[in-house]
Motif scaffolding. Structure first.
Motif, PDB file in Angstrom:
ATOM      1  N   GLU A   1      14.749 -82.755   0.730  1.00 27.39           N
ATOM      2  CA  GLU A   1      14.465 -84.019   0.075  1.00 27.39           C
ATOM      3  C   GLU A   1      15.256 -85.162   0.688  1.00 27.39           C
ATOM      4  N   ILE A   2      16.316 -84.815   1.473  1.00 28.34           N
ATOM      5  CA  ILE A   2      17.071 -85.838   2.199  1.00 28.34           C
ATOM      6  C   ILE A   2      16.109 -86.701   3.027  1.00 28.34           C
ATOM      7  N   ASN A   3      15.003 -86.084   3.482  1.00 28.22           N
ATOM      8  CA  ASN A   3      14.000 -86.839   4.244  1.00 28.22           C
ATOM      9  C   ASN A   3      13.450 -88.008   3.444  1.00 28.22           C
ATOM     10  N   ASN A   4      13.379 -87.828   2.131  1.00 32.58           N
ATOM     11  CA  ASN A   4      12.862 -88.880   1.275  1.00 32.58           C
ATOM     12  C   ASN A   4      13.816 -90.062   1.265  1.00 32.58           C
ATOM     13  N   VAL A   5      15.126 -89.752   1.201  1.00 33.50           N
ATOM     14  CA  VAL A   5      16.131 -90.812   1.231  1.00 33.50           C
ATOM     15  C   VAL A   5      16.101 -91.511   2.588  1.00 33.50           C
TER      16      VAL A   5
ATOM     17  N   LYS B   1       1.178 -63.196  -8.333  1.00 32.52           N
ATOM     18  CA  LYS B   1       2.491 -63.766  -8.003  1.00 32.52           C
ATOM     19  C   LYS B   1       2.274 -64.963  -7.111  1.00 32.52           C
ATOM     20  N   ALA B   2       2.913 -66.079  -7.485  1.00 36.34           N
ATOM     21  CA  ALA B   2       2.804 -67.273  -6.656  1.00 36.34           C
ATOM     22  C   ALA B   2       4.162 -67.916  -6.546  1.00 36.34           C
ATOM     23  N   LYS B   3       4.401 -68.579  -5.426  1.00 36.93           N
ATOM     24  CA  LYS B   3       5.629 -69.353  -5.345  1.00 36.93           C
ATOM     25  C   LYS B   3       5.430 -70.652  -4.588  1.00 36.93           C
ATOM     26  N   SER B   4       6.403 -71.539  -4.794  1.00 39.11           N
ATOM     27  CA  SER B   4       6.333 -72.855  -4.179  1.00 39.11           C
ATOM     28  C   SER B   4       6.575 -72.756  -2.688  1.00 39.11           C
ATOM     29  N   GLN B   5       6.090 -73.761  -1.975  1.00 37.39           N
ATOM     30  CA  GLN B   5       6.257 -73.800  -0.522  1.00 37.39           C
ATOM     31  C   GLN B   5       7.071 -75.025  -0.129  1.00 37.39           C
ATOM     32  N   ASN B   6       7.477 -75.032   1.117  1.00 41.85           N
ATOM     33  CA  ASN B   6       8.096 -76.205   1.717  1.00 41.85           C
ATOM     34  C   ASN B   6       9.304 -76.692   0.922  1.00 41.85           C
TER      35      ASN B   6
ATOM     36  N   LYS C   1       9.696 -75.607  12.375  1.00 44.19           N
ATOM     37  CA  LYS C   1      10.319 -75.163  11.144  1.00 44.19           C
ATOM     38  C   LYS C   1       9.927 -76.088   9.998  1.00 44.19           C
ATOM     39  N   ALA C   2       9.840 -77.372  10.331  1.00 41.04           N
ATOM     40  CA  ALA C   2       9.552 -78.347   9.280  1.00 41.04           C
ATOM     41  C   ALA C   2       8.071 -78.361   8.922  1.00 41.04           C
ATOM     42  N   ALA C   3       7.220 -77.959   9.871  1.00 38.90           N
ATOM     43  CA  ALA C   3       5.784 -78.100   9.658  1.00 38.90           C
ATOM     44  C   ALA C   3       5.177 -76.847   9.043  1.00 38.90           C
ATOM     45  N   GLY C   4       3.953 -76.993   8.592  1.00 36.99           N
ATOM     46  CA  GLY C   4       3.176 -75.813   8.263  1.00 36.99           C
ATOM     47  C   GLY C   4       3.261 -75.358   6.834  1.00 36.99           C
ATOM     48  N   MET C   5       4.070 -75.977   6.026  1.00 39.92           N
ATOM     49  CA  MET C   5       4.124 -75.672   4.601  1.00 39.92           C
ATOM     50  C   MET C   5       4.444 -74.212   4.327  1.00 39.92           C
ATOM     51  N   GLY C   6       3.436 -73.381   4.108  1.00 38.28           N
ATOM     52  CA  GLY C   6       3.697 -71.985   3.735  1.00 38.28           C
ATOM     53  C   GLY C   6       3.993 -71.110   4.941  1.00 38.28           C
ATOM     54  N   LYS C   7       4.228 -69.837   4.653  1.00 38.87           N
ATOM     55  CA  LYS C   7       4.553 -68.898   5.731  1.00 38.87           C
ATOM     56  C   LYS C   7       3.403 -67.927   5.961  1.00 38.87           C
ATOM     57  N   ALA C   8       2.979 -67.814   7.210  1.00 42.86           N
ATOM     58  CA  ALA C   8       1.940 -66.840   7.537  1.00 42.86           C
ATOM     59  C   ALA C   8       2.548 -65.445   7.465  1.00 42.86           C
ATOM     60  N   PRO C   9       1.826 -64.473   6.893  1.00 43.00           N
ATOM     61  CA  PRO C   9       2.374 -63.118   6.830  1.00 43.00           C
ATOM     62  C   PRO C   9       2.452 -62.530   8.241  1.00 43.00           C
ATOM     63  N   LEU C  10       3.460 -61.713   8.482  1.00 45.54           N
ATOM     64  CA  LEU C  10       3.615 -61.117   9.802  1.00 45.54           C
ATOM     65  C   LEU C  10       2.951 -59.741   9.872  1.00 45.54           C
TER      66      LEU C  10
ATOM     67  N   TRP D   1      13.611 -75.534  -0.110  1.00 45.58           N
ATOM     68  CA  TRP D   1      14.728 -74.605   0.014  1.00 45.58           C
ATOM     69  C   TRP D   1      15.988 -75.283  -0.512  1.00 45.58           C
ATOM     70  N   PRO D   2      16.793 -74.681  -1.359  1.00 37.00           N
ATOM     71  CA  PRO D   2      16.651 -73.304  -1.839  1.00 37.00           C
ATOM     72  C   PRO D   2      15.630 -73.140  -2.969  1.00 37.00           C
ATOM     73  N   SER D   3      15.294 -74.223  -3.714  1.00 35.85           N
ATOM     74  CA  SER D   3      14.297 -74.038  -4.757  1.00 35.85           C
ATOM     75  C   SER D   3      13.487 -75.313  -4.889  1.00 35.85           C
ATOM     76  N   VAL D   4      12.366 -75.179  -5.621  1.00 31.37           N
ATOM     77  CA  VAL D   4      11.504 -76.343  -5.746  1.00 31.37           C
ATOM     78  C   VAL D   4      12.179 -77.456  -6.557  1.00 31.37           C
ATOM     79  N   GLN D   5      13.103 -77.053  -7.478  1.00 32.65           N
ATOM     80  CA  GLN D   5      13.805 -78.071  -8.261  1.00 32.65           C
ATOM     81  C   GLN D   5      14.858 -78.781  -7.419  1.00 32.65           C
TER      82      GLN D   5
END
Ligand SMILES: [Zn+2]
Lengths: 90, 999
Positions: free
Chosen positions: B113-117, B97-102, B148-157, B104-108
């Motif tokens: 992405e407002i940061n890009n604008v 199982k894999a999922k996209s990071q960084n 919150k913005a940094a770090g890409m993926g989430k470390a497991p707790l 929300w709500p989805s990779v699409q």
């Protein structure tokens, strides 16, 4: 991790040893009259050379012997090791 | 739809007979055995993998291996979840199982992405400039936002459930990388008799031989690789490791390698580690790590579908997967033409864009012979397509190649780019090699070595096969000759590969007319050409500063694809040559390493060894609450029924004062000292006199460091003329032994003395209290236990049930007390025996808390007072200091500061209300209403509840302590926000004359 040749046991990894400081320091004789300055030099003051350094290491997780190591403090190159009653060859 | 991007050939390394199901962002796909997550996704037409770090731009795959900067995913769920995993390095396994990071709500559709604008508000150094002011905003607003913005993926707790192992290896020659030069050197070294380890990161050996159309001897490159591997496999002096990345090169040729043992196995057995960390101490290291293809910077060069040309080729040749069906090849050199030919082999006609004016390379000619025209002197200006590339703006370059003279839009579904090759010099650089710049290949190569490390093949800038093989065989033989005397060289076979023309020194395209799209250099950290320009405009000159200001090359990929392009661009703006700009430092690890692998088996109970006394099981059975004393587990107290700690401790301590208590003191350090000079040695080590101690007597001793501070104390006994038994505190046992060895071996080698730790050979049991004599008399009827027969500080040998025992009459509790020592194995038996006989004397076990209470009441010092800052005078031990003889540390005691009469010294404290316990560590002050800074007189070192007087009592070390006795002061603890009025009393609170121990 350094690889240190114990003169008694041979080459071992650094984690078997503990460091013991400058090997050229001579403790004043017992009962010797000594100025505070000379005593302080013995207790506290050490050179911190960049390059060749004669130092003591203790094979704590091995034969428990103290011995001398000639090491470059900048590159960690170890030129020679010897027993306490010996001199370095290089 | 599924797997519609597979090639029709089956010459790769995947097994189409074995389907593997996996999930990406909730959708179930299938790939095949041998696929990576990357190749399986691409085969299913999935290019959108995640969002970029700063601008949240859609990103896909750039590479095919460790160089991948974009395609990072979160793997697995729950406690196995792992962030920032490079999809190109993940082997497909059933149920993955894999999922996209960084995103929300989805990779699409990603809000970020407002940061890009808004990207003009996020230039290089944005964080440094914006979040500096006001200071108070940092903790509450900026820092949480950045986190919150940094770090890409989430470390497991949750705790990592997997097993990791460490392994130590030694070899003559370690070969890192199994391409042509690596295989050649391993073969040559092994045939010459050296012990060889060959490490390969990928699941298959062979490196570039798996994808390049070459011949070696009479075999294809791929056949030669597999033939060489079978030869190596059959040799007992060779260890082959695939899925193994050598990521660090440390001092004295220590390298560290991570092996992915079972990540690719569906159901590994319980005890198979997930990964194994190998520490390899190699005589010589051969760095045959190959090279990594360079991207080219052009407008919007980061869209999903834009890949390295070599990656596209490897996806086709190894994974039977097409990165697209309408490809553009964009290159400044010949090697990308092999990718073009591979597309042609799959009946796909690529558009070829080449920045150069022409090329006569063999591959270029071959492409032209197939009727394909090449757009020379052209470049890609910009691209379009939001979540996946759909077209490119191809421009004709002017003669200076600084701008486009015409532009056309061309539809495509992928761009395969090549900016030439960068030797992978990381390991050499980590080893201390001073790199040099090679103008021919426009890259750094290893030069002056500091360790026993030799780079060969592409890692050494040798890009032709002939050169690589020749270097491999030669170096493998030469280096192995240092370890064997076989002198058995292996000849390099003839090889054949296409000839290549030179690349063009152009890695950044001009901007398209009228637009300013981002031209990325560092994909993972979103660093564009404009950021580098800005950094230099703002005055950052050193490449190390440009790196930190822009974060170029600082991401998890360590700039594998971006460093050189960044350097080259800086040197272009600065009008310097690259070697003048220099390069940033390469540091381990080369690829990210799971923390669990670094920790290995040293987790939970295995974090540290646990030391237990031989009586431990009895303590457990009798409800002891344990406390760690260094590595030892010691009973802290033994609660009865619903007793809390305070009641239990008071009961145990009071019972010692009233009846008799028993305490396990096995943990005390014990050192056996023998030799004709043993008395003289002790006389030098301790502050008091030892020469005249009679045989059969014990003496309390204090030892100092040379700086005059108290180092340790304990009781040492003379067993015979030249034989002593020393005890130390539990905490300092190991240090005291090292200290004694130091003086015997280094300072006074003329003394004939041997020292040996016997801590674990003896079990020690303290029996303390007014009824202890009666109890011991019953246990040892043969021994005269009277005050005359066994006086205070005496010792006697006896036995119980045939078990030899040594009885010392010594006391830590201040009561009449004895310590029974027996061989460790009999400790439990004797303890039980004493407990049994003790019933009629109301014996109770006591733990370390009651032990503390008893010694504090008596004013006996322990670790809290002997904290490395006190001389004997400070802790009331001046009577222990001989004026007649010299000893370790004596000269320091006559220094000015040590002879001042108002030094901080030991006193006792009793709260005026006789109720409030004084927290340890409290400050002692004179005036409770004073305004800060308040002069501090000293501190509270130990506190207890006095069972003798039934009120709190503490030991403190305060300025001019002796003259403060009788005064009222304050003990304040700002931490607990309390201030307690106290009376200063003698530290000898109970039985100051010491009559009980002598009774
Ligand atoms: Zn040794």
């Amino acid at each position: 991790m350094l690889e240190i040749k114990c003169p008694y046991c041979g080459k071992r990894s650094q984690n078997e040893f503990s460091y013991g400081g400058d090997a050229t320091i001579k403790r004043p004789q017992l009962g010797e009259e000594i100025s505070t300055e000379d005593w302080d030099n013995f207790v506290y003051y050490r050179d911190n050379p960049r390059g060749k350094h004669s130092e003591l290491w203790h094979h704590v997780s091995g034969c428990r012997q103290w011995f001398k190591v000639s090491r470059d403090t900048a590159t960690h190159e170890i030129f020679d090791t010897c027993k306490m009653n010996e001199d370095f060859n290089v | 739809m599924f797997n519609s991007f597979r090639t029709t050939n089956s010459t790769g390394l995947i097994n189409k007979d074995k389907k593997i199901n996996f999930t990406f962002n909730g959708t179930i796909y299938h790939g095949y055995e041998g696929d990576t997550l990357a190749s399986a996704l691409i085969a299913n037409g999935v290019h959108l993998v995640g969002r970029s770090f700063k601008y949240h731009r859609p990103r896909g795959f750039l590479g095919v291996g460790v160089e991948e900067p974009n395609a990072m995913v979160q793997l697995h769920d729950g406690n196995k979840s792992e962030p920032n995993i490079i999809a190109t390095e993940v082997e497909l396994v059933e149920g993955l199982k894999a999922k996209s990071q960084n995103c929300w709500p989805s990779v699409q559709f990603d809000i970020g992405e407002i940061n890009n604008v808004l990207n003009r508000f996020f230039p290089a150094g944005f964080y440094y400039k914006t979040f500096m002011w006001p200071k108070s905003f940092w903790m509450k607003i900026y820092e949480p936002f950045i986190r919150k913005a940094a770090g890409m993926g989430k470390a497991p707790l949750l705790p990592d459930p997997d097993r990791y192992e460490h392994n130590y290896e030694h070899c003559d020659v370690l070969v890192v990388g199994s391409g042509p030069s690596g295989l050649a050197s391993a073969l040559a070294a092994a045939k010459n008799g050296a012990r060889v380890i060959l490490a390969e990161d990928k699941p298959n050996f062979g490196g570039s031989l798996l994808t390049d159309e070459v011949t070696i001897g009479n075999m294809s490159g791929k056949e030669w690789a597999s033939d060489t591997i079978s030869q190596l496999k059959s040799m007992p002096n060779v260890i082959l490791k695939k899925r193994s990345q050598v990521f660090g090169y440390y001092d004295h040729n220590m390298t560290v390698m991570i092996e992915r043992v079972s990540d690719h196995i569906e159901n590994p057995s319980k005890y198979t580690p997930r990964q194994r960390l190998h520490y390899i101490r190699a005589g010589e290291v051969i760095v045959s790590t190959g090279s990594i293809e360079r991207p080219i910077s052009f407008g919007n060069n980061d869209r999903p579908g834009i890949v390295l040309a070599s990656a596209a080729k490897e996806y086709m040749k190894v994974y039977e997967t097409l990165v697209g069906k309408k490809p553009i090849i964009f290159t400044n050199n010949d090697t990308a033409y092999s990718t073009a030919l591979e597309f042609i082999k799959n009946d796909i006609e690529p558009i070829i864009v080449d920045t150069r004016d022409s090329s006569n390379g063999e591959l270029v000619k071959e492409v032209q012979q197939k009727g394909i025209s090449i757009k020379f002197n052209s470049g890609i200006a910009d691209t379009k397509g939001h979540l996946k590339i759909n077209s490119a703006i191809i421009g004709k370059l002017d003669s200076s190649k600084e701008s486009f003279i015409s532009e056309e839009t061309v539809e495509c579904d992928c761009i395969c780019m090549s900016g030439g090759w960068t030797p992978t010099v990381h390991l050499s650089s980590q080893a201390g090699n001073k790199l040099k710049f090679n103008e021919d290949i426009d890259a750094f190569v290893p030069d002056k070595k500091r360790q026993k490390e030799t780079a060969i093949g592409a890692a050494n800038g040798s890009f032709t096969l002939n050169q690589s093989l020749a270097e491999g065989f030669q170096v493998g033989f030469d280096l192995s000759n240092k370890f064997t005397d076989q002198n058995n060289p292996t000849n390099s076979p003839n090889s054949n590969e296409p000839s290549y023309e030179k690349h063009e020194k152009l890695w950044c395209m001009p901007l398209p007319s009228g637009k300013k799209p981002k031209r990325f250099i560092d994909f993972q950290n979103d660093v564009a050409v404009s950021d580098v320009e800005l950094a230099i405009r703002e005055g950052f000159r050193s490449i190390e500063h440009v790196k930190r200001y822009t974060t170029l090359g600082m991401a998890g990929d360590q700039g594998k694809t971006s460093n050189l392009n960044g350097l080259q661009y800086v040197s272009k703006i600065e009008k310097k040559i690259v070697p003048e700009v220099g390069h940033t430092t390469f540091r381990p690890p080369y690829t990210p390493v799971t923390i669990g692998a670094i920790v290995g088996r040293e987790v939970g109970n295995h974090y540290l060894p646990t030391r237990k006394s031989p009586i431990h099981t009895w303590h457990e059975e009798n409800n002891a609450v344990f406390v760690a004393a260094g590595l030892w587990q010691r009973p802290r107290y033994y609660p009865r029924g619903s007793e809390d700690m305070n009641s239990a401790v008071n009961r145990e301590a009071a019972n010692v004062r009233k009846n008799v208590g028993i305490c396990d003191v096995t943990t005390l350090g014990k050192i056996d000292i023998k030799g004709p000079d043993a008395p003289e040695f002790l006389n030098r080590v301790y502050t008091n006199a030892w020469l005249k101690l009679p045989v059969g007597k014990a003496r309390y001793g204090v030892m100092l460091r040379e700086d005059g501070m108290v180092f340790d104390d304990g009781t040492t006994s003379r067993l015979s003329e030249n034989h002593f038994h020393m005890t130390t505190t539990t905490a300092q046992a190991a240090n005291v032994l090292s200290h004694l060895e130091y003086y015997l071996q280094v300072v006074w080698p003329d003394l004939d003395v041997n020292v040996l730790s016997t801590t674990e050979q003896w079990s020690g049991i303290a029996v303390a209290g007014p009824k202890s004599r009666d109890l011991l008399s019953k246990l040892f009827p043969d021994v005269d236990m009277s005050n005359e027969g066994l006086p205070f500080m005496g010792l006697v040998d006896s036995s119980i049930d045939g078990i030899k025992a040594r009885i010392y009459r010594i006391s830590f509790s201040g009561e009449l007390a004895y310590e029974v020592n027996v061989e460790s194995n009999y400790g439990l038996y004797i303890w039980k025996k004493i407990m049994e006989e003790g019933q009629s004397f109301d014996i109770q076990p006591y733990g370390t808390e009651a032990l503390s209470t008893l010694r504090i009441e008596m004013g006996h010092v322990a670790g809290a007072e002997l904290d490395g800052r006190t001389i004997p005078f400070d802790v009331g031990l001046n009577s222990m200091v001989s004026q007649k003889k010299d000893f370790i540390g004596k000269r320091s005691l006559s220094k000015d500061a040590f002879t001042e009469s108002d030094r901080q010294t030991i006193v006792g404290l009793v709260p005026l209300d006789k109720k409030t316990k004084i927290p340890e560590g409290s400050h002692i002050i004179e005036d409770n209403s004073a305004v800060a800074p308040i002069p501090k007189l000293g501190h509270v070192s130990s506190s207890c509840w006095s069972v003798e007087y039934n009120n709190p009592f503490s030991i403190a070390i305060i300025k001019d302590g002796k003259n403060k006795i009788g005064k009222n002061l304050y003990a304040v603890s700002p931490l607990k926000d309390i201030s307690i009025p106290v009376e200063v009393v003698s530290s000898h609170y109970v039985d100051p004359e010491g009559s009980r121990v002598r009774s």
